[in-house]
Write a protein that holds these residues in place. Structure first.
Motif, PDB file in Angstrom:
ATOM      1  N   CYS A  36       5.993 -10.996   0.321  1.00  9.49           N
ATOM      2  CA  CYS A  36       6.471 -12.464   0.828  1.00  9.49           C
ATOM      3  C   CYS A  36       4.629 -12.881   0.212  1.00  9.49           C
ATOM      4  O   CYS A  36       3.512 -12.828  -0.062  1.00  9.49           O
ATOM      5  N   ASN A  39       1.259 -12.384   5.373  1.00  8.04           N
ATOM      6  CA  ASN A  39       1.148 -11.550   5.449  1.00  8.04           C
ATOM      7  C   ASN A  39       0.348 -11.272   7.081  1.00  8.04           C
ATOM      8  O   ASN A  39      -0.454 -10.653   7.604  1.00  8.04           O
ATOM      9  N   CYS A  40       1.618 -11.793   7.985  1.00  2.00           N
ATOM     10  CA  CYS A  40       1.226 -11.547   9.050  1.00  2.00           C
ATOM     11  C   CYS A  40       0.839 -10.365  10.098  1.00  2.00           C
ATOM     12  O   CYS A  40       1.766  -8.923   9.827  1.00  2.00           O
ATOM     13  N   CYS A  43       2.880  -8.336  11.605  1.00  2.00           N
ATOM     14  CA  CYS A  43       4.965  -8.493  10.520  1.00  2.00           C
ATOM     15  C   CYS A  43       5.202  -6.605  11.251  1.00  2.00           C
ATOM     16  O   CYS A  43       4.406  -5.500  11.184  1.00  2.00           O
ATOM     17  N   ASN A 113       9.284 -19.096   5.557  1.00  2.00           N
ATOM     18  CA  ASN A 113       7.561 -19.104   6.405  1.00  2.00           C
ATOM     19  C   ASN A 113       7.179 -20.165   6.156  1.00  2.00           C
ATOM     20  O   ASN A 113       6.728 -20.711   6.207  1.00  2.00           O
ATOM     21  N   ASN A 148      -1.073 -15.239   9.864  1.00  2.00           N
ATOM     22  CA  ASN A 148      -0.392 -15.483   9.331  1.00  2.00           C
ATOM     23  C   ASN A 148      -1.086 -15.234   8.238  1.00  2.00           C
ATOM     24  O   ASN A 148      -0.212 -14.754   6.811  1.00  2.00           O
ATOM     25  N   LYS A 213       3.188  -2.844  15.200  1.00  2.03           N
ATOM     26  CA  LYS A 213       4.111  -2.606  13.364  1.00  2.03           C
ATOM     27  C   LYS A 213       3.116  -1.522  12.644  1.00  2.03           C
ATOM     28  O   LYS A 213       1.999  -0.539  13.586  1.00  2.03           O
TER      29      LYS A 213
END
Length: 267
Positions: A36, A39-40, A43, A113, A148, A213
């Motif tokens: 991605c 790298n929220c 996530c 995103n 984010n 998470k």
């Protein structure tokens, strides 16, 4: 042993019950390694393993179509491209979308995103989807960095410009998905409302991360996580807001803009 290593990867998963889109069959064009441009902090896949902005073919279209056959006759409301990262990183996104449509005759949705919307090939591919849900958690550079955690070179101003430009050309249903981690102050609400009034999406979706998470990447995060009783990996709880806060914010945005707003905690 993690769920990821004990389960054979398949590019199709579900169906998953989505509070936004109903009964959804998931398509993962990224693969067993999460990839991605964000790298929220919230996530649901855990920590992203490869943080890049470069597009590539991760899962061949033929494999996705083969995996789809096991789910026929695809009795779902929508087929959603999301999975193990940012789906627009898949260089074969357009081929995947057109092939899925031809095979299943079901509506398609892409969760993105928006970091690659400056790429005309990405925009052309997304134009094939019936619905697009764009993540927009931040309204400032600092908020983007904290929430984010984008790869180097991604700027909030560029993301917003690209979303606005895409809105002008996309003919499908555009939703804006915003994750609320803390209660917003009046200035933040006012700026977000101004952005939505200029964008005029078909819908705004507010949520907060009640689902824990994983401490590392887990493929289980593509769907509804395993319950706490049989979860084979470690997780941590996330900062979130109450349903009342989501409801109040949704009502304020809808009253001021007339845009439909839905909200739900993500558990």
């Amino acid at each position: 042993m993690s769920a990821e290593t004990s389960t054979k990867f398949t590019s199709v998963y579900g169906p998953v019950k989505s509070w936004r889109y109903g009964r959804s069959l998931g398509i993962d064009p990224i693969g067993p390694v999460s990839v991605c441009s964000f790298n929220c902090v919230y996530c649901q896949l855990g920590e992203i393993e490869r943080k890049i902005c470069d597009r590539a073919i991760f899962i061949p279209t033929a494999q996705i179509l083969q995996d789809l056959q096991a789910f026929a006759p695809w009795d779902v409301d929508v087929i959603t491209l999301s999975g193990s990262g940012e789906p627009t990183l898949a260089l074969n996104l357009a081929e995947i979308l057109s092939s899925i449509k031809q095979l299943t005759h079901r509506p398609t949705l892409v969760l993105t995103n928006a970091t690659l919307l400056s790429d005309p090939d990405v925009r052309a591919a997304l134009s094939l989807a019936d619905k697009i849900s764009v993540k927009l958690d931040a309204i400032s550079a600092e908020q983007l960095r904290r929430v984010n955690r984008p790869v180097s070179g991604i700027e909030m101003s560029d993301i917003w410009t690209n979303i606005k430009n895409f809105r002008q050309e996309y003919r499908g249903h555009l939703g804006i998905q915003t994750m609320i981690l803390t209660k917003w102050d009046e200035a933040t609400k006012a700026e977000y409302l101004q952005m939505m009034q200029s964008l005029l999406p078909d819908e705004i979706q507010l949520n907060t991360p009640t689902r824990p998470k994983p401490l590392k990447h887990e493929i289980d995060g593509r769907e509804n996580h395993s319950s706490a009783d049989n979860r084979p990996y470690e997780v941590r709880s996330l900062k979130c807001v109450s349903l009342d806060v989501l409801q109040e914010l949704a009502s304020e945005i809808h009253r001021a803009s007339g845009i439909p707003v839905r909200y739900a905690p993500i558990g």
